[in-house]
Design a protein around this motif. Structure first.
Motif, mmCIF file in Angstrom:
data_model
loop_
_atom_site.group_PDB
_atom_site.id
_atom_site.type_symbol
_atom_site.label_atom_id
_atom_site.label_comp_id
_atom_site.label_asym_id
_atom_site.label_seq_id
_atom_site.Cartn_x
_atom_site.Cartn_y
_atom_site.Cartn_z
ATOM 1 N N SER A 1 1.882 6.228 -7.258
ATOM 2 C CA SER A 1 0.868 7.166 -7.738
ATOM 3 C C SER A 1 1.368 8.606 -7.709
ATOM 4 N N ASN A 2 2.380 8.879 -6.903
ATOM 5 C CA ASN A 2 2.948 10.218 -6.840
ATOM 6 C C ASN A 2 4.078 10.448 -7.845
ATOM 7 N N ILE B 1 0.843 -1.204 0.000
ATOM 8 C CA ILE B 1 0.000 0.000 0.000
ATOM 9 C C ILE B 1 0.877 1.253 0.000
ATOM 10 N N ILE B 2 1.905 1.251 0.828
ATOM 11 C CA ILE B 2 2.821 2.393 0.886
ATOM 12 C C ILE B 2 3.520 2.576 -0.460
ATOM 13 N N GLU C 1 1.217 4.096 -3.004
ATOM 14 C CA GLU C 1 1.087 5.542 -2.794
ATOM 15 C C GLU C 1 2.267 6.275 -3.423
ATOM 16 N N GLU C 2 3.455 5.714 -3.283
ATOM 17 C CA GLU C 2 4.643 6.312 -3.898
ATOM 18 C C GLU C 2 4.535 6.287 -5.418
#
Length: 152
Positions: free
Chosen positions: A134-135, A127-128, A131-132
């Motif tokens: 997607s950024n 999940i982390i 998130e990375e």
């Protein structure tokens, strides 16, 4: 794609094969028509079980980057691993009822048995990482067990 038998296997049904092909076609369409942000690649994440390998064969053949990790394998059923819901209900009715009463906290008995809370902790690094991703420079697709898709 859910395994209809309820047991882990390495074979895909005809419907599952059709789904995998349709998914690959959709992902190609997304890239061709710039629906995925320009310059971004689609990264496919999946577990290491045989069923996961077969689920992404078509994507690999079409040059999608596929990353396999055991973190995305199915919830481990301990001593009851591989049993369908019907078999669990027939052979272990007490365990079946315990699970039905509290699916989030119920941990399967035996070595390696997990609860959904255990799975949440197991997939936290993914999940982390998502998130990375997607950024930055990529889009991601997940091809894993239904329980894990719900968690993600």
């Amino acid at each position: 794609m859910e395994n209809v038998s309820g047991a882990e296997s390495g074979s895909l049904t005809d419907d599952a094969k059709a789904y995998v092909n349709a998914l690959a076609d959709f992902m190609i369409y997304e890239q061709e028509f710039d629906l995925v942000e320009k310059g971004k690649e689609i990264l496919v994440l999946t577990g290491t079980a045989e069923i996961h390998q077969k689920s992404v064969e078509g994507l690999k053949q079409r040059q999608f980057r596929v990353y396999h990790t055991p973190i995305l394998n199915e919830l481990r059923g301990g001593d009851l691993h591989g049993l369908s819901k019907a078999a669990m209900k027939a052979l272990y009715p007490v365990e079946f009822e315990k699970r039905a009463a509290d699916k989030l906290n119920y941990r399967y008995p035996g070595v390696g048995g997990e609860s959904y809370l255990d799975v949440i902790e197991r997939v936290r690094p993914v999940i982390i990482a998502l998130e990375e991703v997607s950024n930055h420079a990529e889009s991601a697709a997940d091809s894993s067990a239904m329980a894990l898709v719900r968690e993600l």
